[in-house]
Design a protein around this motif. Structure first.
Motif, mmCIF file in Angstrom:
data_model
loop_
_atom_site.group_PDB
_atom_site.id
_atom_site.type_symbol
_atom_site.label_atom_id
_atom_site.label_comp_id
_atom_site.label_asym_id
_atom_site.label_seq_id
_atom_site.Cartn_x
_atom_site.Cartn_y
_atom_site.Cartn_z
ATOM 1 N N UNK A 1 9.683 13.725 -20.394
ATOM 2 C CA UNK A 1 11.012 14.321 -20.409
ATOM 3 C C UNK A 1 12.103 13.299 -20.204
ATOM 4 N N UNK A 2 13.267 13.778 -19.792
ATOM 5 C CA UNK A 2 14.405 12.924 -19.487
ATOM 6 C C UNK A 2 15.020 13.366 -18.167
ATOM 7 N N UNK A 3 15.773 12.471 -17.552
ATOM 8 C CA UNK A 3 16.466 12.822 -16.318
ATOM 9 C C UNK A 3 17.650 13.716 -16.651
ATOM 10 N N UNK A 4 17.628 14.917 -16.118
ATOM 11 C CA UNK A 4 18.732 15.867 -16.306
ATOM 12 C C UNK A 4 19.865 15.588 -15.323
ATOM 13 N N UNK A 5 19.500 15.405 -14.037
ATOM 14 C CA UNK A 5 20.506 15.190 -13.002
ATOM 15 C C UNK A 5 19.829 14.830 -11.692
ATOM 16 N N UNK A 6 20.622 14.351 -10.741
ATOM 17 C CA UNK A 6 20.104 14.018 -9.416
ATOM 18 C C UNK A 6 21.258 14.060 -8.423
ATOM 19 N N UNK A 7 20.910 14.298 -7.144
ATOM 20 C CA UNK A 7 21.952 14.491 -6.135
ATOM 21 C C UNK A 7 21.320 14.488 -4.750
ATOM 22 N N UNK A 8 22.065 14.044 -3.771
ATOM 23 C CA UNK A 8 21.637 14.159 -2.384
ATOM 24 C C UNK A 8 22.268 15.415 -1.789
ATOM 25 N N UNK A 9 21.474 16.455 -1.624
ATOM 26 C CA UNK A 9 21.947 17.741 -1.106
ATOM 27 C C UNK A 9 21.792 17.740 0.417
ATOM 28 N N UNK A 10 22.890 17.502 1.121
ATOM 29 C CA UNK A 10 22.815 17.125 2.530
ATOM 30 C C UNK A 10 23.017 18.268 3.520
ATOM 31 N N UNK A 11 23.114 19.522 3.068
ATOM 32 C CA UNK A 11 23.191 20.625 4.020
ATOM 33 C C UNK A 11 21.942 20.643 4.906
ATOM 34 N N UNK A 12 22.112 21.102 6.152
ATOM 35 C CA UNK A 12 20.959 21.197 7.044
ATOM 36 C C UNK A 12 19.938 22.181 6.465
ATOM 37 N N UNK A 13 18.717 21.712 6.280
ATOM 38 C CA UNK A 13 17.677 22.552 5.708
ATOM 39 C C UNK A 13 17.632 22.533 4.192
ATOM 40 N N UNK A 14 18.498 21.746 3.561
ATOM 41 C CA UNK A 14 18.545 21.657 2.100
ATOM 42 C C UNK A 14 17.497 20.657 1.608
ATOM 43 N N UNK A 15 17.576 20.316 0.315
ATOM 44 C CA UNK A 15 16.590 19.431 -0.304
ATOM 45 C C UNK A 15 16.703 17.962 0.123
ATOM 46 N N UNK A 16 17.888 17.528 0.587
ATOM 47 C CA UNK A 16 18.114 16.101 0.657
ATOM 48 C C UNK A 16 18.133 15.541 -0.759
ATOM 49 N N UNK A 17 17.697 14.293 -0.947
ATOM 50 C CA UNK A 17 17.683 13.708 -2.300
ATOM 51 C C UNK A 17 16.810 14.517 -3.261
ATOM 52 N N UNK A 18 17.368 14.813 -4.434
ATOM 53 C CA UNK A 18 16.762 15.744 -5.390
ATOM 54 C C UNK A 18 16.874 15.187 -6.798
ATOM 55 N N UNK A 19 15.819 15.349 -7.569
ATOM 56 C CA UNK A 19 15.793 14.888 -8.963
ATOM 57 C C UNK A 19 15.347 16.040 -9.857
ATOM 58 N N UNK B 1 12.588 23.398 -20.736
ATOM 59 C CA UNK B 1 12.501 23.865 -19.356
ATOM 60 C C UNK B 1 12.743 22.669 -18.441
ATOM 61 N N UNK B 2 12.702 22.897 -17.136
ATOM 62 C CA UNK B 2 13.111 21.869 -16.178
ATOM 63 C C UNK B 2 12.139 21.816 -15.008
ATOM 64 N N UNK B 3 12.019 20.635 -14.416
ATOM 65 C CA UNK B 3 11.243 20.503 -13.179
ATOM 66 C C UNK B 3 12.115 19.848 -12.117
ATOM 67 N N UNK B 4 12.001 20.362 -10.902
ATOM 68 C CA UNK B 4 12.810 19.876 -9.784
ATOM 69 C C UNK B 4 11.898 19.283 -8.729
ATOM 70 N N UNK B 5 12.339 18.143 -8.168
ATOM 71 C CA UNK B 5 11.590 17.412 -7.149
ATOM 72 C C UNK B 5 12.530 17.195 -5.961
ATOM 73 N N UNK B 6 12.254 17.851 -4.832
ATOM 74 C CA UNK B 6 13.149 17.785 -3.688
ATOM 75 C C UNK B 6 12.504 17.175 -2.471
ATOM 76 N N UNK B 7 13.351 16.737 -1.519
ATOM 77 C CA UNK B 7 12.958 16.122 -0.245
ATOM 78 C C UNK B 7 12.466 14.687 -0.452
#
Length: 230
Positions: free
Chosen positions: A117-135, A146-152
């Motif tokens: 695939x290709x990289x769709x997006x990425x972000x550091x989701x910093x809310x308490x209990x959130x994913x943190x760095x996410x791809x 379709x899409x796949x998400x990788x969190x924490x």
């Protein structure tokens, strides 16, 4: 196209033994784990403490002589009660139903692309209990996107990434982060397969409420089926 159709397409179109973490760990060293609100063992420690969770997971793996604990798709959990990010005055609107697959294993474990695939997006989701760095990766199989998400993930995992960058199935795309960066959890990968990413960038709900469960059941599929863990 419903979630069952996408699941069938993925099952029929992927012939390899799929992994989303370190492929040197055999599936025989995986064990399922129940983190639902109905598991009384979770009442024996402080659920608000990531250190306590780390101890519980580590002891569970050691007891069973396994390397990876997995599970959680559509599991209703009390874990999210510790964070205002998931809270609601209405029980039906309380976000506590998990929409991905968690794979609990040590910090710095390599994370692998499940499909080409290709990289769709990425972000550091910093809310308490959130994913943190996410791809999030975008994929296309048999003309179905379709899409796949990788969190924490670790913070370093997001360095030098470019939207549109190609990835291949089995490539190391990230490493797991620790509690200081991953939303304050014991180290693990949140892996999620999504039909329609909607307007989200670097993020997508990984936990939903009872009120919107039916939508998310149709817009995600059980990763255990795709990874051969069911």
């Amino acid at each position: 196209m419903n979630s069952k159709t996408l699941s069938l397409i993925l099952s029929q179109s992927t012939t390899k033994d799929l992994h989303v973490i370190d492929a040197s760990i055999p599936k025989s060293d995986y064990i399922s784990i129940d983190l639902s609100q109905s598991n009384p063992a979770l009442d024996t420690f402080d659920n608000s403490s990531s250190k306590a969770w780390d101890t519980y997971i580590t002891n569970y793996l050691n007891t069973h002589n396994k390397q990876v604990a997995f599970g959680g798709y559509l599991e209703r959990r009390n874990l999210y009660n510790r964070s205002a990010y998931f809270a609601s005055k209405s029980q039906a609107e309380q976000r506590n139903i998990h929409l991905g697959l968690d794979l609990w294993c040590p910090v710095d474990t390599p994370v692998l692309a499940c499909f080409d695939g290709t990289i769709h997006s990425f972000k550091n989701n910093t809310n308490f209990g959130d994913y943190g760095p996410t791809l999030i990766l975008q994929h296309k199989i048999n003309e179905v996107t379709f899409y796949s998400l990788y969190g924490h993930l670790s913070v370093a995992s997001l360095l030098n990434l470019k939207v549109g960058q190609k990835v291949h199935q089995g490539d190391t795309i990230a490493y797991l982060g620790d509690a200081s960066v991953n939303g304050d959890y014991a180290p693990h990968l949140h892996f999620q397969i999504i039909k329609d990413i909607q307007d989200y960038v670097g993020d997508y709900p990984g936990v939903c409420s009872l009120n919107n469960l039916e939508f998310f059941k149709q817009n995600t599929i059980n990763p255990e089926v795709v990874l051969g863990l069911e």
